[in-house]
Write a protein that holds these residues in place. Structure first.
Motif, PDB file in Angstrom:
ATOM      1  N   ILE A 167       0.839  -1.207   0.000  1.00 40.04           N
ATOM      2  CA  ILE A 167       0.000   0.000   0.000  1.00 40.04           C
ATOM      3  C   ILE A 167       0.869   1.250   0.000  1.00 40.04           C
ATOM      4  CG2 ILE A 167      -1.648   1.332   1.382  1.00 40.04           C
ATOM      5  CD1 ILE A 167      -2.765  -1.392   2.352  1.00 40.04           C
ATOM      6  N   ASN A 168       1.935   1.222   0.813  1.00 39.61           N
ATOM      7  CA  ASN A 168       2.811   2.390   0.900  1.00 39.61           C
ATOM      8  C   ASN A 168       3.720   2.541  -0.304  1.00 39.61           C
ATOM      9  OD1 ASN A 168       2.092   3.538   3.426  1.00 39.61           O
ATOM     10  ND2 ASN A 168       3.145   1.892   4.492  1.00 39.61           N
ATOM     11  N   GLN A 169       4.131   1.436  -0.887  1.00 37.40           N
ATOM     12  CA  GLN A 169       5.076   1.444  -2.002  1.00 37.40           C
ATOM     13  C   GLN A 169       4.387   0.861  -3.235  1.00 37.40           C
ATOM     14  OE1 GLN A 169       8.267   2.593  -1.730  1.00 37.40           O
ATOM     15  NE2 GLN A 169       8.660   2.613   0.475  1.00 37.40           N
ATOM     16  N   THR A 170       3.305   1.504  -3.630  1.00 38.59           N
ATOM     17  CA  THR A 170       2.473   0.967  -4.705  1.00 38.59           C
ATOM     18  C   THR A 170       3.147   1.108  -6.070  1.00 38.59           C
ATOM     19  OG1 THR A 170       0.477   1.560  -3.474  1.00 38.59           O
ATOM     20  CG2 THR A 170       0.209   1.055  -5.802  1.00 38.59           C
ATOM     21  N   SER A 171       3.234  -0.012  -6.759  1.00 42.27           N
ATOM     22  CA  SER A 171       3.704  -0.043  -8.140  1.00 42.27           C
ATOM     23  C   SER A 171       3.180  -1.335  -8.743  1.00 42.27           C
ATOM     24  CB  SER A 171       5.239  -0.005  -8.213  1.00 42.27           C
ATOM     25  OG  SER A 171       5.795  -1.194  -7.671  1.00 42.27           O
ATOM     26  N   TYR A 172       3.124  -1.402 -10.052  1.00 43.19           N
ATOM     27  CA  TYR A 172       2.683  -2.632 -10.704  1.00 43.19           C
ATOM     28  C   TYR A 172       3.586  -3.794 -10.299  1.00 43.19           C
ATOM     29  CZ  TYR A 172      -0.450   0.130 -13.670  1.00 43.19           C
ATOM     30  OH  TYR A 172      -1.440   0.951 -14.125  1.00 43.19           O
ATOM     31  N   TRP A 173       4.880  -3.510 -10.164  1.00 45.83           N
ATOM     32  CA  TRP A 173       5.823  -4.555  -9.785  1.00 45.83           C
ATOM     33  C   TRP A 173       5.514  -5.097  -8.394  1.00 45.83           C
ATOM     34  CZ3 TRP A 173       9.235  -7.853 -11.661  1.00 45.83           C
ATOM     35  CH2 TRP A 173      10.148  -8.441 -10.795  1.00 45.83           C
TER      36      TRP A 173
END
Length: 218
Positions: A167-173
């Motif tokens: 949630i905090n480090q949202t990216s597709y990866w």
């Protein structure tokens, strides 16, 4: 040697000789240390760039996991299934694929979820003690603490803690890594259940504690 000469032998389960077990433990510990060093380097570099709590928390989370893996108890028996080994190794090391997403701040909700997951891990580790493992094994049946509510509380803490990081480090990866990790944890649970269900004490425990991972759901 014929099958009748050793009736307790199973193609998927075996009591490991001390030498083989020590070699296996040493190799997995070396591999874990090497993978963790790379992970710590990437996450540490990100922390000192953005000073984000989520990055610090995942370092604490993985460092705690590694510490308990390094001091884990030797198993009574361990699965010799190649599938179980593959699932165990991938499910253990996949978390190092999480990468800092580059945002400059965390969300309060994500921090709460991540801290909750780490809190669950503390209670789960206190309940599990040194009986943590990589490959499905029987290191003694635990029934106290968080095990009164779910049969695999440590995996529950993983789902919550790494969910907060995502949630905090949202990216597709990171979303893809998280989904893959959850799938691998479920596969690890099934592998562990197959082996542990051979123990009568675990069968009785499973009858008392219905839920494997999330109370009321799984």
């Amino acid at each position: 040697m014929s099958a009748n000469a050793n009736p307790s032998f199973s193609p998927t389960e075996i009591d490991l000789p001390n030498f083989k077990r020590q070699v296996w433990e040493t190799c997995t510990n070396i591999a874990m240390a090497a993978f963790f060093f790379r992970f710590a380097w990437v996450q540490g570099e990100a922390f000192f760039t953005w000073y984000r709590l989520s990055t610090f928390l995942i370092l604490v989370k993985v460092s705690t996991d590694v510490f308990f893996y390094l001091i884990r108890k030797p198993p009574k028996n361990v699965s010799m299934s190649l599938y179980d080994w593959a699932v165990g190794l991938m499910g253990t090391y996949a978390v190092i694929l999480f990468m800092p997403a580059g945002q400059t701040h965390d969300s309060l909700f994500g921090q709460i979820v991540q801290c909750t997951g780490i809190g669950l891990q503390i209670f789960a580790m206190a309940s599990l003690n040194r009986s943590i493992g990589i490959v499905a094994a029987n290191r003694g049946i635990k029934t106290d603490g968080m095990y009164r509510y779910v049969r695999h509380p440590l995996y529950l803490s993983y789902v919550v803690a790494y969910g907060g990081y995502m949630i905090n480090q949202t990216s597709y990866w990171n979303v893809s890594v998280y989904c893959a990790c959850v799938l691998l944890w479920l596969m690890r649970i099934m592998a562990e259940e197959r082996l542990l269900m051979q123990d009568e004490q675990y069968q009785e425990f499973a009858q008392r504690v219905r839920w494997k991972l999330i109370p009321g759901l799984v």
